[in-house]
Every structure is written in structure tokens, then in C-alpha cells.
Design an enzyme around this catalytic site. Structure first.
Site, PDB file in Angstrom:
ATOM      1  N   GLY A   1      30.659 -17.827 -24.915  1.00  0.00           N
ATOM      2  CA  GLY A   1      31.312 -18.591 -24.739  1.00  0.00           C
ATOM      3  C   GLY A   1      32.511 -18.982 -25.731  1.00  0.00           C
ATOM      4  O   GLY A   1      33.847 -18.635 -25.214  1.00  0.00           O
ATOM      5  N   ARG A   2      32.697 -20.299 -26.434  1.00  0.00           N
ATOM      6  CA  ARG A   2      33.824 -20.954 -27.196  1.00  0.00           C
ATOM      7  C   ARG A   2      33.983 -19.637 -27.405  1.00  0.00           C
ATOM      8  O   ARG A   2      35.336 -19.798 -27.821  1.00  0.00           O
ATOM      9  CB  ARG A   2      32.693 -22.026 -28.085  1.00  0.00           C
ATOM     10  CG  ARG A   2      32.245 -23.092 -27.325  1.00  0.00           C
ATOM     11  CD  ARG A   2      31.701 -23.873 -28.085  1.00  0.00           C
ATOM     12  NE  ARG A   2      32.127 -25.827 -27.404  1.00  0.00           N
ATOM     13  CZ  ARG A   2      32.136 -26.858 -28.055  1.00  0.00           C
ATOM     14  NH1 ARG A   2      32.220 -26.722 -29.039  1.00  0.00           N
ATOM     15  NH2 ARG A   2      31.934 -27.280 -26.731  1.00  0.00           N
TER      16      ARG A   2
ATOM     17  N   GLN B   1      32.685 -19.533 -10.704  1.00  0.00           N
ATOM     18  CA  GLN B   1      31.798 -20.109 -10.162  1.00  0.00           C
ATOM     19  C   GLN B   1      31.080 -21.143  -9.373  1.00  0.00           C
ATOM     20  O   GLN B   1      32.507 -22.432  -9.997  1.00  0.00           O
ATOM     21  CB  GLN B   1      30.801 -20.669 -12.284  1.00  0.00           C
ATOM     22  CG  GLN B   1      30.360 -21.504 -11.573  1.00  0.00           C
ATOM     23  CD  GLN B   1      28.937 -21.433 -13.546  1.00  0.00           C
ATOM     24  OE1 GLN B   1      30.041 -22.626 -14.031  1.00  0.00           O
ATOM     25  NE2 GLN B   1      28.143 -21.264 -14.282  1.00  0.00           N
TER      26      GLN B   1
ATOM     27  N   ARG C   1      23.795 -18.309 -12.223  1.00  0.00           N
ATOM     28  CA  ARG C   1      23.440 -18.726 -13.119  1.00  0.00           C
ATOM     29  C   ARG C   1      21.817 -19.385 -13.439  1.00  0.00           C
ATOM     30  O   ARG C   1      22.026 -20.319 -12.240  1.00  0.00           O
ATOM     31  CB  ARG C   1      24.517 -19.297 -13.666  1.00  0.00           C
ATOM     32  CG  ARG C   1      24.664 -19.367 -15.516  1.00  0.00           C
ATOM     33  CD  ARG C   1      25.628 -19.754 -16.286  1.00  0.00           C
ATOM     34  NE  ARG C   1      25.786 -19.860 -16.711  1.00  0.00           N
ATOM     35  CZ  ARG C   1      26.774 -20.711 -17.737  1.00  0.00           C
ATOM     36  NH1 ARG C   1      27.401 -21.545 -17.916  1.00  0.00           N
ATOM     37  NH2 ARG C   1      26.495 -19.665 -19.717  1.00  0.00           N
TER      38      ARG C   1
ATOM     39  N   TYR D   1      22.465 -29.033 -12.908  1.00  0.00           N
ATOM     40  CA  TYR D   1      23.516 -29.259 -11.904  1.00  0.00           C
ATOM     41  C   TYR D   1      22.833 -29.427 -10.798  1.00  0.00           C
ATOM     42  O   TYR D   1      22.038 -29.016 -10.430  1.00  0.00           O
ATOM     43  CB  TYR D   1      24.643 -28.204 -11.650  1.00  0.00           C
ATOM     44  CG  TYR D   1      25.732 -29.527 -13.701  1.00  0.00           C
ATOM     45  CD1 TYR D   1      26.203 -30.638 -13.089  1.00  0.00           C
ATOM     46  CD2 TYR D   1      25.598 -27.873 -13.981  1.00  0.00           C
ATOM     47  CE1 TYR D   1      26.752 -30.793 -14.076  1.00  0.00           C
ATOM     48  CE2 TYR D   1      27.036 -28.473 -14.996  1.00  0.00           C
ATOM     49  CZ  TYR D   1      26.610 -29.971 -14.874  1.00  0.00           C
ATOM     50  OH  TYR D   1      27.702 -29.830 -16.436  1.00  0.00           O
TER      51      TYR D   1
END
Length: 360
Positions: free
Chosen positions: A317-318, A100, A227, A180
Site C-alpha cells: 500500500g503506502r 475497488q 477484499r 464499511y
């Protein structure tokens, strides 16, 4: 319900994934001197190589793209060499990995940037914090990028993509999400420019589309993903109510580039899926290639969305942090290891490569 589709092979561009499970990008703040990946990163990613696709932790494209302490880059020879150890380790286990690529924009601090101010579409400070000097601090006041600086941003993304292929990655994911830089340009609450990069839906999407086009031309659209997080407040994003139109248009333009996937955070990043109304099916319908769905998925929801063709791949994810063998655990119904929140960010091997896998 019989769980089958999540564990079927899937063709993504020129590669065949072992299953439809994606390991989502997970920032761990463990980069070493020179912002090279952790010495434990090859082991960490190889442990998780049973995922159909790994998307690496967010990786900055230049010195001025950094927003948090100890996050890795992909713009120096040393970083390329260190990442090659990671990709070799993943490939040795039969896995696939994209990197990424990241520019944080205004979500940064002068102490991370050698005293330089963070850059942004407009000089509007985000109401958020970053991790710097071993603690959380308010982000610094940004300065607006000048028009003649923008081509260099595009080129930094392009060069980082070329570096990714040199480092052995199977492709790249452009980070256009979570408040971002590229996401900031998409947002009328963060972008009040009056030039070609602001003022309209088309202009606000321009930088992301230029970056995606440059990378697709550099390494091939079949190795390029993006993304997006249409309604997430991450990174201090303020919503305008115009997100549906903005992201419908943006995805239509990405589709024209024939990039291999869009990776969509549905709802608030690591938060509720339905706090803000948004029709993700319109993004799915506007994009011909693969749709990776992300946020709050369990096995049942994953199978429902795959069965109804609302997604092609599902990102977790986590759960991957504390379960290196997450695919096996999902497939067998085995319990998941609990997550240690104290070792999420920073540190060494503890909480990184020492979570146990199931015994055969």
C-alpha cells in the site's frame, strides 16, 4: 535469500500479470467536481503501472455510498469518462487495473449525503471519524436499511461493475473490508438484525455473497475479486471472537461463485499483523483461486509466503505512494523514497505525481 517468485509473471483469470506485486487501494481524497477522478489520476496510476495489478482507490457505487470528502464515484456518465482516461493510461504502459467498489454504510456524515442519514445493517453508530468540510468529524448516527431497500444496494454494486467495464477496467474488487457496509453486515457487533440478513453466520454473509454473485454474473467471475479484513478494527469495528467461523464460512461461499481472488488484510489495517489470533491458512485452503495477502509485507515476508504457497500475490500500500517504481526498487534493493504525510489526503499534484523514480 534469493528473491525471485515475487517478480515472476502470474495468470489471474483471463489476464497475465507481469509480476506478483499488487498495488493496494489507496484513498487520496483528490476527486474533482462531480466526484470524478483527479485530473492527475491518469498520470498517477500510469506511473505505477509496473505493478502486476493496480487496485484503484475505493470508489463509491452511488451518491449515498460516499463516506469521505472528495472520493470518486462510478455511477455517472462523467465519472465513467474520467475513469476511462485512467485505464487507458495504465494500459498504455502495459499495466492492469481493477477498481475497488465501495459502499461505506455507517462510516459517513449527513453533510456528505445531502442531509440524509448514513445507512447500515442496524442503527448502531460507529466509534470512528470521517473527513468532511476539510476536517475530521465523528460519523453521523445511521439508520437501519429496510428489507425492501437491500435489493437496490445489490443492484447499485452490479451497475457500478458494469460501469467499470465500460470505463475500461480489467475487473472489480468488492470492498468487503475495513468496517464499511458489507463488512458491517458480517459483524455481529454491528448487525443485530433478526431477518434474513442477520442473526446467524449464514445470514450475516448473505449480502456480501449476493453482491459478489450479481457482479460475477454481470461481468464474469474471472473479473471479480473481494477484499476482506477478518480481525481489523478499522472503521470502528468491534470484534466478537467469532471471526474465524464467520470468515471461514464466507470464503467457502465466495469459492462456490468461482470469483478470481480474495484479497485479505492480515491483522489490523496498517497496524500489527498478530494482535488478534486468526488462522489465515484456513481461508487459503477454502478458496481455490488466487489469494492476495496484504498488510505489513516486506520483501522477505513476501517471498516466504509465496514460497510456502500461503499466497499467490502480495499487496503493498503506502510504499506505492512515494515510490511509483516500487517494483524496480524491490527487485534491485534500491532505497525507498520517504513518504510526506502532509500530502496524503487532498490537494493536487504535490505528493501525488511528483515523487521521483530511479534513473535508468
Amino acid at each position: 535469500m534469493t528473491y525471485q517468485k515475487l517478480f515472476e509473471p502470474y495468470t489471474l483469470g483471463a489476464i497475465t500479470l507481469a509480476n506478483r506485486v499488487v498495488m493496494a487501494p489507496l484513498t487520496r481524497n483528490r476527486a474533482g467536481a462531480g466526484l470524478v477522478p483527479s485530473e492527475f489520476a491518469p498520470e498517477y496510476y500510469a506511473q505505477r503501472a509496473t505493478a502486476g495489478l493496480i487496485i484503484s482507490e475505493a470508489t463509491q457505487i452511488s451518491r449515498l455510498a460516499q463516506g469521505y470528502q472528495n472520493t470518486p464515484g462510478l455511477y455517472t456518465p462523467e465519472q465513467i469518462v474520467a475513469w476511462r482516461k485512467v485505464t487507458d493510461a495504465v494500459h498504455a504502459e502495459g499495466g492492469h487495473i481493477f477498481v475497488q467498489l465501495w459502499h461505506v454504510g455507517r462510516v459517513s456524515h449527513v453533510d456528505l449525503l445531502g442531509g440524509d442519514a448514513p445507512v447500515a445493517p442496524s442503527a448502531i453508530r460507529a466509534e470512528t471519524k470521517t473527513f468532511v468540510n476539510n476536517s475530521f468529524a465523528d460519523v453521523s448516527e445511521p439508520r437501519a436499511l429496510t428489507l425492501d431497500e437491500i435489493p437496490a444496494i445489490v443492484d447499485d454494486f452490479r451497475k457500478a461493475a458494469a460501469n467499470a467495464i465500460e470505463a475500461g477496467f480489467d475487473g472489480v474488487e468488492i470492498h468487503g473490508a475495513n468496517g464499511y457496509l458489507l463488512d458491517q453486515f458480517l459483524r455481529e457487533t454491528a448487525n443485530v438484525r433478526t431477518d434474513a440478513y442477520g442473526g446467524s453466520i449464514e445470514n450475516r454473509a448473505r449480502l456480501l455473497i449476493e453482491v459478489a454473485d450479481a457482479i460475477a454474473q454481470q461481468i464474469g467471475p474471472e473479473r471479480t475479486g473481494v477484499r476482506l479484513s477478518p480481525v481489523s478494527p478499522a472503521g470502528g469495528v468491534l470484534l466478537s471472537g467469532n471471526e474465524q467461523a464467520q470468515f471461514d464460512y464466507t470464503v467457502e461461499q465466495l469459492d462456490k461463485l468461482d470469483i478470481v481472488y480474495i484479497h485479505v488484510i492480515e491483522g489490523a489495517t496498517a497496524g500489527p499483523r498478530d494482535a488478534v489470533q486468526f488462522d489465515y491458512k484456513t481461508l487459503r485452503n477454502r478458496f481455490r483461486n488466487s489469494y492476495i495477502a496484504n498488510n505489513g509485507y516486506d520483501l522477505t515476508l513476501a517471498e516466504q509466503h509465496l514460497a510456502s504457497n500461503e499466497a499467490d500475490l502480495i499487496a503493498f500500500g503506502r510504499p506505492f505512494i512515494s515510490n511509483p517504481d516500487l517494483v524496480k526498487r524491490l527487485n534491485t534493493g534500491a532505497p525507498l523514497n520517504p513518504l510526506d504525510p502532509d500530502t496524503l489526503y487532498g490537494g493536487g499534484a504535490k505528493g501525488y505525481v511528483d515523487y521521483p523514480a530511479l534513473k535508468d
